[in-house]
Design an enzyme around this catalytic site. Structure first.
Site, PDB file in Angstrom:
ATOM      1  N   SER A   1       0.839  -1.214   0.000  1.00 21.85           N
ATOM      2  CA  SER A   1       0.000   0.000   0.000  1.00 21.85           C
ATOM      3  C   SER A   1       0.870   1.260   0.000  1.00 21.85           C
ATOM      4  O   SER A   1       0.592   2.213  -0.726  1.00 21.85           O
ATOM      5  CB  SER A   1      -0.884   0.026   1.253  1.00 21.85           C
ATOM      6  OG  SER A   1      -1.833  -0.998   1.197  1.00 21.85           O
TER       7      SER A   1
ATOM      8  N   ARG B   1       1.504   4.222  -3.032  1.00 18.65           N
ATOM      9  CA  ARG B   1       1.240   5.628  -2.729  1.00 18.65           C
ATOM     10  C   ARG B   1       2.492   6.478  -2.860  1.00 18.65           C
ATOM     11  O   ARG B   1       2.413   7.664  -3.177  1.00 18.65           O
ATOM     12  CB  ARG B   1       0.649   5.752  -1.319  1.00 18.65           C
ATOM     13  CG  ARG B   1      -0.816   5.259  -1.254  1.00 18.65           C
ATOM     14  CD  ARG B   1      -1.221   4.954   0.173  1.00 18.65           C
ATOM     15  NE  ARG B   1      -2.624   4.649   0.375  1.00 18.65           N
ATOM     16  CZ  ARG B   1      -3.206   3.472   0.092  1.00 18.65           C
ATOM     17  NH1 ARG B   1      -2.514   2.491  -0.439  1.00 18.65           N
ATOM     18  NH2 ARG B   1      -4.493   3.285   0.334  1.00 18.65           N
TER      19      ARG B   1
ATOM     20  N   ASP C   1      -6.927  -8.127   4.503  1.00 18.24           N
ATOM     21  CA  ASP C   1      -6.112  -8.937   3.577  1.00 18.24           C
ATOM     22  C   ASP C   1      -5.545 -10.189   4.241  1.00 18.24           C
ATOM     23  O   ASP C   1      -5.074 -11.101   3.558  1.00 18.24           O
ATOM     24  CB  ASP C   1      -4.963  -8.095   3.015  1.00 18.24           C
ATOM     25  CG  ASP C   1      -5.466  -7.033   2.053  1.00 18.24           C
ATOM     26  OD1 ASP C   1      -6.580  -7.189   1.521  1.00 18.24           O
ATOM     27  OD2 ASP C   1      -4.742  -6.046   1.829  1.00 18.24           O
TER      28      ASP C   1
HETATM   29  C1  S3P Z   1      -5.712  -1.351  -0.072  1.00 19.85           C
HETATM   30  C2  S3P Z   1      -6.971  -1.386   0.473  1.00 19.85           C
HETATM   31  C3  S3P Z   1      -7.757  -2.611   0.664  1.00 19.85           C
HETATM   32  C4  S3P Z   1      -6.865  -3.839   0.580  1.00 19.85           C
HETATM   33  C5  S3P Z   1      -5.930  -3.791  -0.599  1.00 19.85           C
HETATM   34  C6  S3P Z   1      -5.020  -2.573  -0.498  1.00 19.85           C
HETATM   35  C7  S3P Z   1      -5.034  -0.060  -0.210  1.00 19.85           C
HETATM   36  O1  S3P Z   1      -8.728  -2.705  -0.345  1.00 19.85           O
HETATM   37  O2  S3P Z   1      -7.655  -5.011   0.527  1.00 19.85           O
HETATM   38  O3  S3P Z   1      -5.137  -4.943  -0.654  1.00 19.85           O
HETATM   39  O4  S3P Z   1      -3.799  -0.041  -0.451  1.00 19.85           O
HETATM   40  O5  S3P Z   1      -5.696   0.977  -0.070  1.00 19.85           O
HETATM   41  P1  S3P Z   1     -10.193  -2.041  -0.196  1.00 19.85           P
HETATM   42  O6  S3P Z   1     -10.036  -0.567  -0.215  1.00 19.85           O
HETATM   43  O7  S3P Z   1     -10.970  -2.547  -1.377  1.00 19.85           O
HETATM   44  O8  S3P Z   1     -10.730  -2.552   1.109  1.00 19.85           O
END
Ligand code: S3P
Length: 427
Positions: free
Chosen positions: A21, A25, A313
């Site tokens: 994540s 970003r 996750d």
């Molecule tokens: C993420 C948000 C989550 C997660 C994904 C990564 C992110 O998804 O399951 O692996 O980096 O913002 P959702 O926003 O669909 O819950």
């Protein structure tokens, strides 16, 4: 591929790969900020490389010397129209977050991905972004990719009560709100990972957060930064479970990011009776730590409510953990699992039951009856990295027979060195 089976005594240390994540970003913020952003410990998994390539397609100069990634940002207005449709591969984070960024451009962009992306719901992002004045549409009048995003330089602010708990949706709206003319207010359904909010501040922006309510004024200018990405607790999760359920194990996991919006799995392991030690090493803003996990006797628990987004996750591998706990574990409020890289409720129940588990899929989660021994089977990841890694950990418990995993290559989406790292722990 044939998975490794029948292990006892996993022992050793793993340097957990960087957070997916935050890696996504860091490229995005670098691209829309002014000046140079350097990123150390960027996760070179397929998903984050899709984000890197997408911003190169949008005219951003991004260099990789093998160690540091340097993004030469020129602000959002520095993005230029891509020459062709942008391929996001398997990455939901790329397609959803980039939509919020593209909302403020003065051109059109087409986004497409693999067959899993073609089934991911996009209305959750397109509806609020269109309310702000952009024009996003899916394929053939549906909400599904390929998407077309026609941006506008005059985005309106939004007051938005989120219908789903999703950091991707929140982040897309935040990226658009950074470019809008006025103050936006976002109210979360449940608090989700807050890396976007953290990075807005880190890049010199302003954002006010009070519980589930976020206020952000636009337009704002951001400035390039030096980023060092911590390890991904979602990748550490596989070893936390392996260390708990494989007899006679002790595993040390280094440099794990411990942002409180991500640490639900640590609470679950503790509640189930796991032997977990957390030694914090990061500073207050960037919590990180060393985790030590040892084999333990576990008991079933109930998992639901506000904790769900903080371990969303990790639920496939938590379900595996529960197969080795005494009693019943109930996971509820997790209907979002149905719209991940695959339907993870069905995938977890079907594949682990093939190996001898006793799991009932429900509308919003799973009921897992433990403790069950697991046996050999032919299983599939459904092209979902986290299902693939969970099944390899499950296979380690199999005493006789073989486990054949179809679509193992999906694992490189978030953890290209997964099998090498696991290999370090065998006796
Ligand atoms: C993420 C948000 C989550 C997660 C994904 C990564 C992110 O998804 O399951 O692996 O980096 O913002 P959702 O926003 O669909 O819950």
């Amino acid at each position: 591929m044939e998975l490794v089976v029948n292990q006892i005594g996993l022992n050793g240390e793993i340097d957990i790969p960087s957070d997916k994540s935050i890696s996504h970003r860091s490229i995005m913020f670098g691209a829309i900020a002014n000046g140079k952003t350097t990123i150390k410990n960027f996760l070179r998994g397929d998903d984050c490389l899709s984000t890197l390539k997408a911003f190169q397609d949008l005219g951003v100069l991004i260099e990789d010397d093998g160690e540091t990634i340097t993004v030469h940002g020129k602000g959002i207005s520095g993005l230029t129209q891509a020459k062709k449709a942008i391929d996001v591969g398997n990455s939901g984070t790329t397609i959803r977050l980039i939509t919020g960024i593209l909302a403020g451009t003065d051109f059109s962009t087409e986004l497409f991905g693999d067959h899993s992306i073609a089934k991911r719901p996009m209305n959750r992002v397109m509806l609020p972004i269109n309310q702000m004045g952009a024009e996003c549409s899916g394929h053939d009048g549906t909400e599904f990719p390929p998407l077309t995003i026609k941006g506008t330089r005059t985005l309106k602010p939004i007051h938005y009560q989120m219908p789903v708990a999703s950091a991707q949706v929140k982040s897309a709206i935040l990226f658009a709100a950074l470019q809008a003319q006025g103050e936006s207010v976002i109210i979360e359904k449940e608090k989700t990972r807050d890396h976007t909010e953290d990075m807005i501040r880190q890049f010199g922006g302003e954002i006010a957060i009070s519980g589930k309510e976020i206020r952000i004024k636009g337009p704002q200018k951001l400035t390039g930064q030096e980023i060092n990405v911590p390890g991904d607790i979602s990748s550490a999760a596989f070893f936390l479970v392996a260390g708990s359920i494989i007899e006679n194990s002790r595993i040390i996991l280094n440099n794990v990011g411990l942002n409180p919006t991500r640490t639900g799995i640590l609470e679950v392991i503790e509640q189930m009776g796991g032997k977990l030690t957390v030694e914090e090493t990061g500073n207050k803003e960037n919590k990180a730590g060393k985790l030590i996990i040892e084999t333990s006797d576990l008991k079933g628990i109930e998992i639901g409510g506000e904790i769900i987004p903080r371990l969303i996750d990790e639920l496939p591998v938590i379900a595996l953990l529960a197969t080795q706990a005494q009693g019943t574990t109930i996971i509820r409020d997790a209907e979002e699992l149905k719209v991940k890289e695959t339907n993870r409720i069905d995938a977890v129940a079907t594949e682990l039951n093939k190996m001898g588990a006793s799991i009932e899929p429900t509308d919003d989660g799973l009921i897992i009856h433990g403790k069950t021994p697991l046996h050999g089977a032919k299983v599939t990841s459904y092209g979902d990295h986290r299902i693939g890694m969970m099944l390899q950990i499950a296979a380690l418990l199999v005493k006789s027979g073989t486990v054949e995993l179809e679509k193992a290559e999906a694992i490189s989406v978030s953890y290209p060195a997964f099998f090498d790292d696991l290999n370090k722990l065998y006796q």
